[in-house]
Design a protein around this motif. Sequence first.
Motif, PDB file in Angstrom:
ATOM      1  N   PHE A  42       0.958  -0.979  -0.015  1.00  0.00           N
ATOM      2  CA  PHE A  42       0.096  -0.109   0.106  1.00  0.00           C
ATOM      3  C   PHE A  42       0.903   1.283  -0.055  1.00  0.00           C
ATOM      4  O   PHE A  42       0.743   2.379  -0.842  1.00  0.00           O
ATOM      5  N   ALA A  43       1.983   1.123   0.745  1.00  0.00           N
ATOM      6  CA  ALA A  43       2.886   2.318   0.826  1.00  0.00           C
ATOM      7  C   ALA A  43       3.702   2.770  -0.333  1.00  0.00           C
ATOM      8  O   ALA A  43       3.770   3.714  -1.145  1.00  0.00           O
ATOM      9  N   LEU A  44       3.853   1.368  -1.059  1.00  0.00           N
ATOM     10  CA  LEU A  44       4.509   1.383  -2.581  1.00  0.00           C
ATOM     11  C   LEU A  44       3.505   2.213  -3.450  1.00  0.00           C
ATOM     12  O   LEU A  44       3.771   2.926  -4.445  1.00  0.00           O
ATOM     13  N   PHE A  45       2.243   1.621  -3.444  1.00  0.00           N
ATOM     14  CA  PHE A  45       1.303   2.137  -4.278  1.00  0.00           C
ATOM     15  C   PHE A  45       1.133   3.624  -4.179  1.00  0.00           C
ATOM     16  O   PHE A  45       0.825   4.603  -5.148  1.00  0.00           O
ATOM     17  N   GLY A  46       0.836   4.024  -2.900  1.00  0.00           N
ATOM     18  CA  GLY A  46       0.746   5.536  -2.591  1.00  0.00           C
ATOM     19  C   GLY A  46       1.654   6.421  -3.195  1.00  0.00           C
ATOM     20  O   GLY A  46       1.677   7.395  -3.861  1.00  0.00           O
ATOM     21  N   VAL A  51       4.607   9.730  -7.637  1.00  0.00           N
ATOM     22  CA  VAL A  51       5.630   9.947  -8.832  1.00  0.00           C
ATOM     23  C   VAL A  51       4.944   9.952 -10.212  1.00  0.00           C
ATOM     24  O   VAL A  51       5.237  10.687 -10.833  1.00  0.00           O
ATOM     25  N   LEU A  52       3.694   9.420 -10.188  1.00  0.00           N
ATOM     26  CA  LEU A  52       2.790   9.658 -11.590  1.00  0.00           C
ATOM     27  C   LEU A  52       2.450  11.144 -11.682  1.00  0.00           C
ATOM     28  O   LEU A  52       2.195  11.593 -12.706  1.00  0.00           O
ATOM     29  N   PHE A  69      -0.871  14.029 -20.823  1.00  0.00           N
ATOM     30  CA  PHE A  69      -2.078  13.577 -20.593  1.00  0.00           C
ATOM     31  C   PHE A  69      -2.295  12.179 -20.026  1.00  0.00           C
ATOM     32  O   PHE A  69      -3.328  11.759 -19.366  1.00  0.00           O
ATOM     33  N   ILE A  70      -1.572  11.376 -20.643  1.00  0.00           N
ATOM     34  CA  ILE A  70      -1.761   9.798 -20.153  1.00  0.00           C
ATOM     35  C   ILE A  70      -1.512   9.889 -18.727  1.00  0.00           C
ATOM     36  O   ILE A  70      -2.255   8.976 -17.954  1.00  0.00           O
ATOM     37  N   ALA A  71      -0.253  10.444 -18.080  1.00  0.00           N
ATOM     38  CA  ALA A  71      -0.109  10.310 -16.875  1.00  0.00           C
ATOM     39  C   ALA A  71      -1.328  11.078 -16.068  1.00  0.00           C
ATOM     40  O   ALA A  71      -1.760  10.513 -15.004  1.00  0.00           O
ATOM     41  N   PHE A  72      -1.759  12.089 -16.430  1.00  0.00           N
ATOM     42  CA  PHE A  72      -2.764  12.716 -15.619  1.00  0.00           C
ATOM     43  C   PHE A  72      -3.996  11.889 -15.613  1.00  0.00           C
ATOM     44  O   PHE A  72      -4.686  11.711 -14.658  1.00  0.00           O
ATOM     45  N   VAL A  73      -4.402  11.105 -16.798  1.00  0.00           N
ATOM     46  CA  VAL A  73      -5.575  10.393 -16.873  1.00  0.00           C
ATOM     47  C   VAL A  73      -5.333   9.071 -15.914  1.00  0.00           C
ATOM     48  O   VAL A  73      -6.317   8.724 -15.220  1.00  0.00           O
ATOM     49  N   LEU A  74      -4.409   8.507 -16.014  1.00  0.00           N
ATOM     50  CA  LEU A  74      -4.055   7.428 -15.054  1.00  0.00           C
ATOM     51  C   LEU A  74      -3.962   7.544 -13.653  1.00  0.00           C
ATOM     52  O   LEU A  74      -4.735   7.025 -12.845  1.00  0.00           O
ATOM     53  N   THR A  78      -7.204   6.474 -11.326  1.00  0.00           N
ATOM     54  CA  THR A  78      -6.822   5.533 -10.074  1.00  0.00           C
ATOM     55  C   THR A  78      -7.503   6.147  -8.859  1.00  0.00           C
ATOM     56  O   THR A  78      -7.930   5.380  -7.938  1.00  0.00           O
ATOM     57  N   ILE A  79      -7.150   7.567  -8.654  1.00  0.00           N
ATOM     58  CA  ILE A  79      -7.973   8.193  -7.655  1.00  0.00           C
ATOM     59  C   ILE A  79      -9.300   7.785  -7.421  1.00  0.00           C
ATOM     60  O   ILE A  79     -10.095   7.605  -6.295  1.00  0.00           O
ATOM     61  N   PHE A  80     -10.064   8.084  -8.421  1.00  0.00           N
ATOM     62  CA  PHE A  80     -11.340   7.837  -8.525  1.00  0.00           C
ATOM     63  C   PHE A  80     -11.889   6.313  -8.167  1.00  0.00           C
ATOM     64  O   PHE A  80     -12.854   6.147  -7.449  1.00  0.00           O
ATOM     65  N   ALA A  81     -11.180   5.495  -8.608  1.00  0.00           N
ATOM     66  CA  ALA A  81     -11.198   3.994  -8.596  1.00  0.00           C
ATOM     67  C   ALA A  81     -10.924   3.818  -7.011  1.00  0.00           C
ATOM     68  O   ALA A  81     -11.904   2.996  -6.286  1.00  0.00           O
ATOM     69  N   VAL A  82     -10.071   4.135  -6.435  1.00  0.00           N
ATOM     70  CA  VAL A  82      -9.815   4.028  -4.761  1.00  0.00           C
ATOM     71  C   VAL A  82     -11.176   4.463  -4.170  1.00  0.00           C
ATOM     72  O   VAL A  82     -11.510   3.836  -3.251  1.00  0.00           O
TER      73      VAL A  82
END
Length: 247
Positions: A42-46, A51-52, A69-74, A78-82
Amino acid sequence: MKKDRTNFFENGWKPIILWIISIGLLVSSEILKNHLFGSICFALFGFSLLVLLISAIYQLFQKKWLKSFIAFVLFSVTIFAVIVYTVAMFWIEQETPDTWAHNLKIPTNIKIDNPADISIDENKPDSLTNRIVKQTEFQLYNSFQPGLYEYDFWIGKIESGIIYLKAFEITQNLELSSERLRESSSINVYNPTDKIMKFGTSSHFTIYEGDWGDPYAGRFEVWFKPDNGAKERKLYSKNYKIEGWMR
């Protein structure tokens, strides 16, 4: 040979690869159900999300529009999915009863005490905490919600070290909350005299197995880890009727 001085964010793909790896590890930790491994993942994910985001901003300043654009979308997806996952899991856990203790019977042939109640202002009852104790004793307290507990422990001469709890469901001898209980119930102790001294928690610990309104019998063992490196030993054991915390 000329050294490659390209920084981590230059091409924009390394942060994305790190993000993908972190998600894979996070999914693996959910499957393995290991608390320590899960915390690390979880720490690595955060970290990978941070970094993204930095990469997206960096690419934007470098006018690399597509990579930014790709980095912002990802990052946004991800934030929305979390958020969606967190809300969904919260409501699922609230609506799904924990049936762990449904078929457990409380034995009638052994002594089983009830935890004492802590007052509304979160103080332990004076009648118990200030009583005169002449031998080793353990007292469990209900905290502000079922499944949350505190304790006091009275003991005579003992070297410097840490006491902590182990808990077991009595009828099947199943250890309770084994991954977290030791740390959350630890107390530093030292008594160089023969006089009985009281040591107690200042915050609650949690028993996760079971649910509110579904009591069962638990055995609480007080263990001691000396600071001098000697072997850990059990100091005391007492049975209580308890409930699990409603997650």
